[in-house]
Design an enzyme around this catalytic site. Sequence first.
Site, PDB file in Angstrom:
ATOM      1  N   GLN A   1       4.240   2.971  -6.206  1.00 27.52           N
ATOM      2  CA  GLN A   1       4.099   2.127  -7.394  1.00 27.52           C
ATOM      3  C   GLN A   1       4.260   2.954  -8.657  1.00 27.52           C
ATOM      4  OE1 GLN A   1       3.417  -1.399  -7.695  1.00 27.52           O
ATOM      5  NE2 GLN A   1       4.044  -0.864  -9.759  1.00 27.52           N
TER       6      GLN A   1
ATOM      7  N   HIS B   1      -1.507   5.053  -4.730  1.00 32.52           N
ATOM      8  CA  HIS B   1      -0.328   4.192  -4.583  1.00 32.52           C
ATOM      9  C   HIS B   1       0.864   4.900  -5.228  1.00 32.52           C
ATOM     10  CE1 HIS B   1       1.968   0.755  -3.737  1.00 32.52           C
ATOM     11  NE2 HIS B   1       1.391  -0.154  -4.502  1.00 32.52           N
TER      12      HIS B   1
ATOM     13  N   ASP C   1      -4.897  -3.422 -13.624  1.00 28.44           N
ATOM     14  CA  ASP C   1      -4.841  -3.798 -12.207  1.00 28.44           C
ATOM     15  C   ASP C   1      -6.055  -4.688 -11.924  1.00 28.44           C
ATOM     16  OD1 ASP C   1      -4.273  -3.859  -9.457  1.00 28.44           O
ATOM     17  OD2 ASP C   1      -5.123  -1.886  -9.058  1.00 28.44           O
TER      18      ASP C   1
ATOM     19  N   ARG D   1       0.929   1.234   4.909  1.00 24.95           N
ATOM     20  CA  ARG D   1      -0.068   0.718   3.952  1.00 24.95           C
ATOM     21  C   ARG D   1      -1.346   0.477   4.736  1.00 24.95           C
ATOM     22  NH1 ARG D   1       0.208  -4.022  -0.502  1.00 24.95           N
ATOM     23  NH2 ARG D   1       1.169  -2.239  -1.550  1.00 24.95           N
TER      24      ARG D   1
ATOM     25  N   CYS E   1       0.816  -3.535 -11.843  1.00 29.45           N
ATOM     26  CA  CYS E   1       1.434  -3.337 -10.529  1.00 29.45           C
ATOM     27  C   CYS E   1       1.657  -4.657  -9.804  1.00 29.45           C
ATOM     28  CB  CYS E   1       0.580  -2.393  -9.689  1.00 29.45           C
ATOM     29  SG  CYS E   1      -1.143  -2.908  -9.531  1.00 29.45           S
TER      30      CYS E   1
ATOM     31  N   ARG F   1      10.452  -0.941  -8.064  1.00 31.51           N
ATOM     32  CA  ARG F   1       9.921  -0.500  -6.765  1.00 31.51           C
ATOM     33  C   ARG F   1      11.073  -0.252  -5.793  1.00 31.51           C
ATOM     34  NH1 ARG F   1       4.777  -1.832  -5.180  1.00 31.51           N
ATOM     35  NH2 ARG F   1       5.306  -0.479  -3.450  1.00 31.51           N
TER      36      ARG F   1
END
Length: 300
Positions: free
Chosen positions: A132, A129, A219, A102, A259, A287
């Site tokens: 996700q 991402h 988000d 990440r 998310c 996830r």
Amino acid sequence: MNHLLKLSDLTGEEILDILNLADQLKYEQHNGIPHPHLAGKTLGMIFTKSSTRTRVSFEVGMYQLGGQALFLSGNDIQLGRGEPIRDTARVLSRYLDGIMIRTFKQSDVEELAEYGSIPIINGLTDFCHPCQVLADLMTIREKKGSFKDLKLCFIGDGNNMANSLIAGCIRLGIQVAIGCPDDYRPDEGVMAEGFAAGLLTVTSDIFAAAKDADVIYTDVWASMGQEGEAAERQKVFANYQVNAELMAVAKPDAMVLHCLPAHRGEEITDEVLEAHADEIFEEAENRLHAQKAVMVRLMA
Ligand code: CP
Ligand code: NVA
């Protein structure tokens, strides 16, 4: 599939294969059926940004698959003191069986894959991402039964989430409508692919975007690394909120995904989040299962 650097590297069939395996692993985990596909293997997890879900789900996922995970904070490994990615890649490839990273720049993830000789998994960059969105797609199929005739609406910043949602949804034939300010549209290349597929609309009119949607997604207004723009973004995005008024134009049985982490009162109201908490926290759980499937496909 050698790596998961971004979702657009996968075909629709590869995405479905991961989701099918994720469903199976979820069933096995819920029923106490062991699935040690990665016994004896080690995943390195490099983080140069914060995380709750990604860190814990990868670490627990590796444990459940019979392997182990190492948390490598960007501040503590020599990468943080300027050791080049290409050297880090070649060294870590000699110890580990896979790396989840990440970080900020997508090009750093690509360079890790170029110089390393083990699978690389993108755990979020400024650009995308993918892990996700695999969990999001899994959650959508669980609740809706299939991907047929679905419309997903994303409200907010045309950021990493928007880019990956477009890439994932168009590969499965899901229509995507992005409701964002004109200056905060998704990546040009990602949008071009969505338009070419005839599955994408991008508008600053959030009610047009949300009309008859089966899934509403949002988000944060300011992503990690954008803390300095937070005050300006509060103004720009003030009307880009998922609230009861917006939900009224979506389908009556529309689901809501986020998310996480969520900023209640900004991109989503507390009322909408709590009304859809079952979906949003199932999404967070997924996830774990989706990433276990990715690791099995890449590292077993
Ligand atoms: N959604 C997500 O990636 O959460 P974390 O930042 O907590 O990992
Ligand atoms: N867009 C957010 C997603 C967090 C999971 C960020 O990059 O901070």
